[in-house]
Scaffold this motif. Structure first.
Motif: not given
Length: 200
Positions: A190-195
């Motif tokens: 994932y690009p970052d945890p928001t994804h």
């Protein structure tokens, strides 16, 4: 610090620096955890209160073989076993898998989140780096942050053989157990945890 600088740093200069630092700390003050991030049953630390090893804080030099600290021993047993198998191989190659963070209490996670909001300036930006106490895999014992870039790089290269995978592109230190990786390799990052759907 060079010789010229050292010569001008006397007791009065140090006292003045201490006064300035104290004034800055007083001006910044303490802000509580935003209610949108903290569950009602999470106690936010009081001003100046430091959460210690019982809440998951990790001193420098801790490895995955530590049998004393809650940050290590409270990890999911399967994750910890995989980490120890990987660390045994890494040690043969001269690499130590130290732990920067493992299991965390809900209170400690809330504190980290508050600090991230202060650092990044908004809840939205903080969410790219720190999860809520309700969603963090650290709170459930299902995530570990490996210390030292060389050790994290080693685990990123060899971890799939043990079911250990990086999860976020922006966090090269964060690993979780994905047993299917042993046969199929790690899933895409994932690009970052928001994804990550688990964070919603």
């Amino acid at each position: 610090m060079n010789q010229r600088t050292r010569a001008h740093t006397g007791p009065s200069s140090l006292l003045a620096m201490a006064v300035v630092i104290a004034a800055i700390i007083g001006a910044v003050g303490y802000r509580s955890v935003p209610t949108t991030f903290a569950s009602a049953d999470v106690r936010a630390p009081e001003a100046g209160e430091a959460l210690g090893t019982a809440d998951g804080a990790v001193p420098v030099g801790v490895t995955v073989f530590d049998d004393e600290l809650p940050a290590v021993v409270n990890l999911d047993p399967d994750l910890l076993a995989a980490l120890r198998r990987a660390a045994t191989r890494a040690a043969r190659e001269g690499v130590t898998l130290s732990v920067n963070s493992g299991w965390r209490s809900r209170a400690y996670q809330a504190q980290l989140l508050r600090e991230a909001v202060e650092k990044y300036g908004s809840e939205e930006e903080a969410a790219r780096w720190v999860a809520t106490p309700d969603t963090s895999p650290h709170v459930s014992g299902h995530a570990v942050d490996i210390g030292r870039p060389a050790a994290a790089a080693w685990l990123a290269e060899h971890g799939a053989a043990y079911g250990l995978c990086r999860i976020y592109a922006n966090e090269p230190w964060h690993f979780e157990l994905r047993p299917d990786a042993v046969e199929h390799g790690c899933p895409p990052l994932y690009p970052d945890p928001t994804h990550d759907p688990r964070m919603r």
